[in-house]
Enzyme design. Structure first.
Site, PDB file in Angstrom:
ATOM      1  N   LYS A  84      22.526  74.737  26.653  1.00 48.77           N
ATOM      2  CA  LYS A  84      22.855  76.138  26.410  1.00 48.77           C
ATOM      3  C   LYS A  84      24.159  76.493  27.125  1.00 48.77           C
ATOM      4  O   LYS A  84      24.666  75.714  27.938  1.00 48.77           O
ATOM      5  CB  LYS A  84      21.713  77.040  26.888  1.00 48.77           C
ATOM      6  CG  LYS A  84      21.422  76.965  28.382  1.00 48.77           C
ATOM      7  CD  LYS A  84      20.236  77.841  28.743  1.00 48.77           C
ATOM      8  CE  LYS A  84      19.949  77.758  30.243  1.00 48.77           C
ATOM      9  NZ  LYS A  84      18.829  78.637  30.637  1.00 48.77           N
ATOM     10  N   ARG A 183       9.874  86.336  33.568  1.00 52.79           N
ATOM     11  CA  ARG A 183      11.068  86.514  32.748  1.00 52.79           C
ATOM     12  C   ARG A 183      10.716  86.528  31.269  1.00 52.79           C
ATOM     13  O   ARG A 183      11.080  87.447  30.540  1.00 52.79           O
ATOM     14  CB  ARG A 183      12.087  85.403  33.049  1.00 52.79           C
ATOM     15  CG  ARG A 183      13.372  85.510  32.241  1.00 52.79           C
ATOM     16  CD  ARG A 183      14.353  84.400  32.594  1.00 52.79           C
ATOM     17  NE  ARG A 183      13.868  83.085  32.227  1.00 52.79           N
ATOM     18  CZ  ARG A 183      14.573  81.953  32.413  1.00 52.79           C
ATOM     19  NH1 ARG A 183      15.765  82.012  32.986  1.00 52.79           N
ATOM     20  NH2 ARG A 183      14.065  80.789  32.064  1.00 52.79           N
ATOM     21  N   TYR A 311      48.788  89.990  45.311  1.00 53.76           N
ATOM     22  CA  TYR A 311      48.334  91.378  45.363  1.00 53.76           C
ATOM     23  C   TYR A 311      47.724  91.719  46.720  1.00 53.76           C
ATOM     24  O   TYR A 311      46.901  90.970  47.257  1.00 53.76           O
ATOM     25  CB  TYR A 311      47.305  91.635  44.272  1.00 53.76           C
ATOM     26  CG  TYR A 311      47.860  91.552  42.870  1.00 53.76           C
ATOM     27  CD1 TYR A 311      48.894  92.388  42.463  1.00 53.76           C
ATOM     28  CD2 TYR A 311      47.352  90.646  41.956  1.00 53.76           C
ATOM     29  CE1 TYR A 311      49.406  92.319  41.180  1.00 53.76           C
ATOM     30  CE2 TYR A 311      47.851  90.565  40.660  1.00 53.76           C
ATOM     31  CZ  TYR A 311      48.880  91.401  40.279  1.00 53.76           C
ATOM     32  OH  TYR A 311      49.397  91.342  39.015  1.00 53.76           O
ATOM     33  N   MET A 359      44.919  86.825  37.756  1.00 51.94           N
ATOM     34  CA  MET A 359      44.289  86.531  36.474  1.00 51.94           C
ATOM     35  C   MET A 359      44.691  85.169  35.920  1.00 51.94           C
ATOM     36  O   MET A 359      43.846  84.430  35.394  1.00 51.94           O
ATOM     37  CB  MET A 359      44.636  87.623  35.459  1.00 51.94           C
ATOM     38  CG  MET A 359      43.976  87.433  34.096  1.00 51.94           C
ATOM     39  SD  MET A 359      44.335  88.756  32.936  1.00 51.94           S
ATOM     40  CE  MET A 359      43.370  90.091  33.645  1.00 51.94           C
TER      41      MET A 359
END
Length: 455
Positions: A84, A183, A311, A359
């Site tokens: 998955k 779940r 940053y 990013m």
């Protein structure tokens, strides 16, 4: 082509050696920075696709890991390879093919569409969809693509029965019993009545009964024991009612740590990709990580003392600093939380990442390294000389899990698939802790599970 750009495409010393690797097409090709569509992406050379960053997947490692898992199991216990989330970020179809070649006999996916993608890739092995399908269209799609479905609650089972009651061949379903995960699945105290209902519903063929361990990767085994007792309580009653078909319970941790919980099949995810489910289980099985993540140095500059980087200027140079910009960032799968806490390897040398990860790029302090050039390969995860950097180290650093780390490299990084002729000997990881800012039943499940006569 001038000499500068020529080194990017033709440098034979580049450890990436892209021309010697075979590429298996991804199920979904990434978009490039320039927004290229699929046809344009397909037209790029491998060097162009990997000009900034890429992921390497060693399929031989996948096969070796399945073989290692196989040594932990009785011959009558089958392996379901969980592929998955696009094979935990490794590529579902290539991983599935490698796992099946090594002896897995079933595949597990989370969604119908993941199963459909495997069928479209030409995979014919049995596939179990682990989610609880609750809408008509997805159920029909699953049936059209020969996917087995999980049943988790009565209303869902009744709806599936009504949909397929008139079918010549019943829909294969697998009963999920909740023994403590909370779940998905019918509560274990209600499993007997749900089983009675399933036996009466037309259009459905119950193939297996399973549950899922919630804490198998924890050193404290009390909850595992509780879940096992609950599961066995249910199974005792169902066997009295005539159930004699396959049963499965264990995930990767259960397969490694609890031989008495192997039953007829184990559902193995993380271990197939070469990552131990927990540090305390790492010495119980010899697993080989299949994923490496690499990128290119895109710029070099020398900063004077007291110069801020990235940053927020969370890193200020304390000396004259040689800074390398590397073409990979959090949009590619490098968590921003690793800012100032990440180590990379360049030419077999460790170097600290500094400043805030952005990013598309991150910065590395290469002041203390031997000669570094633009275009050099940077290893973020994987082996480089004597250095070994792992997803487990990343996860421990930011308080996450390795599942989350490897699943993150799924967006725009191309994948290179390779097979190496021999295993790589384990290498001790570097010290990166500092920061610079059950009872088995008798079914021959491994070979007959997919055959109607074996049910």
């Amino acid at each position: 082509m001038n000499d500068f750009f020529k080194t990017w495409a033709d440098d034979d010393a580049d450890p990436m050696r892209v021309r010697s690797r075979r590429v298996v097409p991804n199920l979904t090709e990434p978009m490039s920075d320039e927004g290229l569509g699929r046809s344009e992406w397909d037209g790029l050379t491998l060097e162009q696709q990997c000009s900034r960053a890429w992921v390497e997947i060693n399929l031989a490692a996948i096969r070796e890991n399945v073989t290692q898992i196989r040594t932990k199991l009785p011959t009558t216990t089958a392996i379901m390879a969980i592929v998955k989330a696009d094979g935990y970020g490794h590529g579902a179809a290539p991983v599935a093919q490698a796992a099946l070649a090594a002896g897995a006999t079933w595949l597990g996916v989370a969604t119908v569409w993941e199963g459909v993608a495997l069928r479209q890739a030409g995979i014919t092995a049995p596939i179990l969809v682990l989610e609880a399908i609750s809408d008509r269209d997805r159920a029909i799609t699953a049936r059209e693509h020969d996917l087995d479905l999980t049943v988790a609650f009565p209303k869902q089972a009744v709806a599936l029965s009504e949909l397929f009651a008139g079918s010549e061949i019943p829909l294969p379903v697998h009963l999920n019993i909740d023994t403590g995960m909370s779940r998905l699945g019918v509560n274990w105290t209600q499993a007997e009545s749900f089983f009675r209902l399933l036996r009466c519903l037309p259009g459905l063929h119950l193939k297996t009964i399973y549950s899922h361990l919630a804490t198998a990767d924890e050193p404290d085994t009390r909850m595992v024991q509780t879940q096992h007792q609950r599961f066995e309580t249910v199974l005792t009653r169902l066997r009295e009612m005539g159930w004699d078909q396959p049963i499965h319970l264990s995930n990767s941790a259960g397969a490694i740590a609890f031989p008495h919980l192997h039953y007829d099949m184990v559902r193995v995810g993380l271990a197939i990709y070469g990552i131990a489910p927990a540090p305390h289980l790492a010495d119980q099985i010899n697993l080989r990580p299949a994923m490496s993540v690499r990128a290119k140095v895109t710029q070099l500059q020398t900063l004077p003392p007291d110069r801020g980087v990235s940053y927020g200027h969370r890193f200020i140079s304390a000396r004259e600093t040689r800074l390398a910009t590397v073409g990979i960032g959090y949009a590619d799968g490098v968590p921003r939380l690793l800012s100032g806490r990440l180590w990379v390897a360049i030419g077999g040398q460790l170097a600290p990442q500094v400043g805030t990860i952005t990013m598309d790029q991150l910065m590395v302090d290469v002041t203390d390294l031997a000669a570094i050039e633009v275009g050099d390969t940077v290893t973020l995860i994987g082996e480089d000389g004597d250095q070994r950097l792992t997803a487990q180290q990343w996860a421990e650093t930011i308080g996450s899990i390795p599942w989350e780390i490897v699943c993150g490299f799924r967006q725009r990084l191309p994948r290179l698939y390779e097979s190496s002729p021999a295993p790589i000997a384990p290498i001790a990881p570097p010290d990166t802790s500092s920061s610079h800012d059950t009872t088995t039943t008798s079914h021959q499940f491994g070979h007959s599970f997919g055959e109607e006569s074996g049910m």
